[in-house]
Scaffold this active site. Structure first.
Site, mmCIF file in Angstrom:
data_model
loop_
_atom_site.group_PDB
_atom_site.id
_atom_site.type_symbol
_atom_site.label_atom_id
_atom_site.label_comp_id
_atom_site.label_asym_id
_atom_site.label_seq_id
_atom_site.Cartn_x
_atom_site.Cartn_y
_atom_site.Cartn_z
ATOM 1 N N HIS A 62 -19.404 22.382 2.365
ATOM 2 C CA HIS A 62 -19.547 23.436 3.487
ATOM 3 C C HIS A 62 -18.768 22.768 4.645
ATOM 4 O O HIS A 62 -18.708 23.390 5.601
ATOM 5 C CB HIS A 62 -21.028 24.028 3.687
ATOM 6 C CG HIS A 62 -21.107 24.983 2.521
ATOM 7 N ND1 HIS A 62 -22.026 24.746 1.364
ATOM 8 C CD2 HIS A 62 -20.951 26.383 2.562
ATOM 9 C CE1 HIS A 62 -21.872 25.881 0.621
ATOM 10 N NE2 HIS A 62 -21.482 26.956 1.444
ATOM 11 N N ASP A 75 -18.556 27.308 -5.646
ATOM 12 C CA ASP A 75 -19.769 27.184 -6.348
ATOM 13 C C ASP A 75 -19.321 26.944 -8.151
ATOM 14 O O ASP A 75 -19.967 26.344 -8.721
ATOM 15 C CB ASP A 75 -21.054 27.909 -6.223
ATOM 16 C CG ASP A 75 -21.719 27.386 -5.014
ATOM 17 O OD1 ASP A 75 -21.815 26.018 -5.102
ATOM 18 O OD2 ASP A 75 -21.804 27.899 -4.081
HETATM 19 C C1 PEP Z 1 -18.468 30.164 -3.190
HETATM 20 O O1 PEP Z 1 -19.409 29.519 -3.497
HETATM 21 O O2 PEP Z 1 -17.321 30.145 -3.339
HETATM 22 C C2 PEP Z 1 -18.820 30.819 -1.798
HETATM 23 C C3 PEP Z 1 -17.942 31.764 -1.281
HETATM 24 O O3 PEP Z 1 -19.736 30.545 -1.002
HETATM 25 P P1 PEP Z 1 -20.258 29.303 -0.442
HETATM 26 O O4 PEP Z 1 -18.910 28.546 -0.147
HETATM 27 O O5 PEP Z 1 -20.896 29.671 1.000
HETATM 28 O O6 PEP Z 1 -21.241 28.682 -1.241
HETATM 29 MG MG MG Z 2 -21.538 29.689 -3.208
#
Ligand code: PEP
Ligand code: MG
Length: 460
Positions: free
Chosen positions: A75, A341
């Site tokens: 993130h 994820d």
């Molecule tokens: C993901 O997991 O691809 C997603 C869009 O959410 P985040 O990156 O906030 O976990």
């Molecule tokens: Mg995610």
């Protein structure tokens, strides 16, 4: 020269501000005191940067970021990308090799960092930077175009956002909706979760700003690498496998109900949908839907307006959800594939751990199969499907997703034009052929080489 992962495109040249020695994890207060007085145009070099720390950097016009840890889809990396700061993460030894005051080049395109570069290297990167910025300028002509593939097949490019500012950015960049409104920033605001009225006001502002275009609000996704200091989340051995996303929300009905009430109330102001993160099983969706029905009854009794037909969907980002996608499709109004994820869980490789960065690739054959399976399940059930992970912003991957049948992409606002340009270069049948060919290749690097060969052939 140091090697790393290119997490945010662009080339930054500036004077190093090194803030921590290798291995240290700083507190937010220590970080704030370290960067106070940092000059505009600096290149920040750190051993660890949380999403919060990167967010703070919006007040310092820095030229680039170098981080020893992180991972491409952590993130923290996503925050750097959305702020348009050239960044290279996973750079082993950066805080030892680079000294305060050194000139540093951050190559966020190739994933290289040059400490104390020679004048020749500076000159060559100054030229590369100019070329990159010219391409960014040229891409602006795609901002106000409709999205279509080369044979005229329509597609939609929406944006991933996390606050009102990024929603405004999405509009400026020509985003055709908000495919993901992350609510962690909003809920971690001022030392307490904002109350229902305040949340309603923010969600309504987003919906109103988007003037009837779709706005997908994702409910709270804390846990993993995101925490909210005042919520006192228990420390866990395996936070990404722990009390995260929907699991936390279902265990904290007060916070969850307040958020769902606010989203529902805001749905009177525009085209809002609800998206639930970290779904792994049908029971979770059923529990949530019955909670939403109870909330609707309360809101009706209290005289609030809301969209009774509000769509409720799931982020498909766990292997379980992808494998169950045919069954989950019966419980959901839409899917949005969270490839960030999905990659970490399918490959069993922590998205923030640089030692396993080599496994964090969306073009791993197992990940591609899961994506294809999910898109097909949604299509057979007749529900909408989008991709909202970083894969949707990657010009190398977008044609494959299109070949699997994806027509909705939710991307970082900065990537709207590039993804639109990419799609405009592919017919459906070419994309399908690419996707079919790629599914027969068993090795990630060979898939990447195949894509690059095809791009090269197309250019010649
Ligand atoms: C993901 O997991 O691809 C997603 C869009 O959410 P985040 O990156 O906030 O976990
Ligand atoms: Mg995610």
């Amino acid at each position: 020269m140091l090697n790393g992962s290119e997490v945010s495109k662009g080339i930054g040249i500036g004077i190093a501000k090194v803030i921590s020695s290798s291995g240290d994890v700083m507190s937010n207060d220590e970080f704030l005191s370290e960067i106070s007085g940092m000059k505009p145009g600096a290149v920040l070099v750190a051993s660890h940067l949380s999403p919060y720390m990167v967010g703070v950097l919006k007040d310092y016009s820095i030229a680039g970021l170098v981080c020893e840890t992180g991972g491409m889809s952590s993130h923290s990396a996503l925050a750097a990308k959305s702020m348009g700061i050239p960044a290279v993460y996973d750079v082993t030894g950066a805080t030892n090799e680079i000294k305060d005051g050194d000139t540093v080049i951050v190559d966020g395109i190739g994933g290289y960092v040059y400490e104390r570069p020679t004048p020749d290297v500076v000159a060559s990167y100054t030229a590369k930077r100019k070329k990159y910025l010219a391409d960014v300028e040229q891409l602006k002509s795609y901002r106000n175009l409709k999205t279509a593939m080369a044979d005229g097949t329509e597609a939609v490019i929406m944006c991933n956002t996390s606050d009102i500012l990024s929603v405004m950015h999405a509009i400026d960049e020509g985003g055709e909706g908000i495919g993901l409104f992350r609510t962690e920033n909003l809920l971690s605001g001022e030392g307490a979760i904002p109350d229902e009225d305040e949340q309603t006001r923010v969600y309504s502002r987003v919906a109103t700003a988007m003037k009837g275009k779709e706005v997908v609000i994702r409910t709270l996704d804390i846990g993993g690498d995101k925490s909210i200091p005042f919520l006192d989340l228990e420390k866990e051995e395996n936070p990404f496998l722990g009390y995260r996303g929907v699991r936390y929300s279902l265990g904290h009905k007060d916070i969850f109900t307040m958020q769902l009430r606010a989203i529902l109330r805001a749905s009177a102001s525009g085209n809002i949908s609800i998206m639930i993160p970290m779904i792994t099983c049908v029971e979770e969706m059923r529990n949530i839907k019955s909670l939403i029905n109870e909330i609707k009854t309360d809101l009706r009794d209290e005289g609030f307006e809301f969209n009774d037909d509000i769509k409720v969907g799931a982020t498909i980002e766990t292997p379980s959800a992808a494998i169950l996608s045919d069954m989950l499709a019966r419980e959901c109004d839409f899917f949005s594939i969270g490839t960030n994820d999905l990659v970490q869980y399918v490959m069993s490789a922590d998205r923030g751990n640089s030692r396993v960065a080599y496994l964090q690739s969306v073009t791993q054959p197992s990940v591609l199969r899961m994506i294809k399976m999910t898109i097909e399940a949604a299509k057979s059930a007749g529900i909408d499907v989008a991709v909202c992970g970083e894969a949707a912003s990657d010009p190398d991957v977008v044609p494959i997703l299109a070949g699997f049948g994806c027509r909705k992409f939710s991307v970082n606002p900065r990537s709207v034009s590039e993804v639109r340009r990419t799609l405009s270069g592919w017919t459906v049948s070419d994309a399908e052929k690419l996707a079919t060919d790629i599914l027969n290749i068993p090795v990630d690097q060979e898939i990447k080489d195949h894509i690059h060969r095809i791009y090269k052939d197309r250019m010649s």
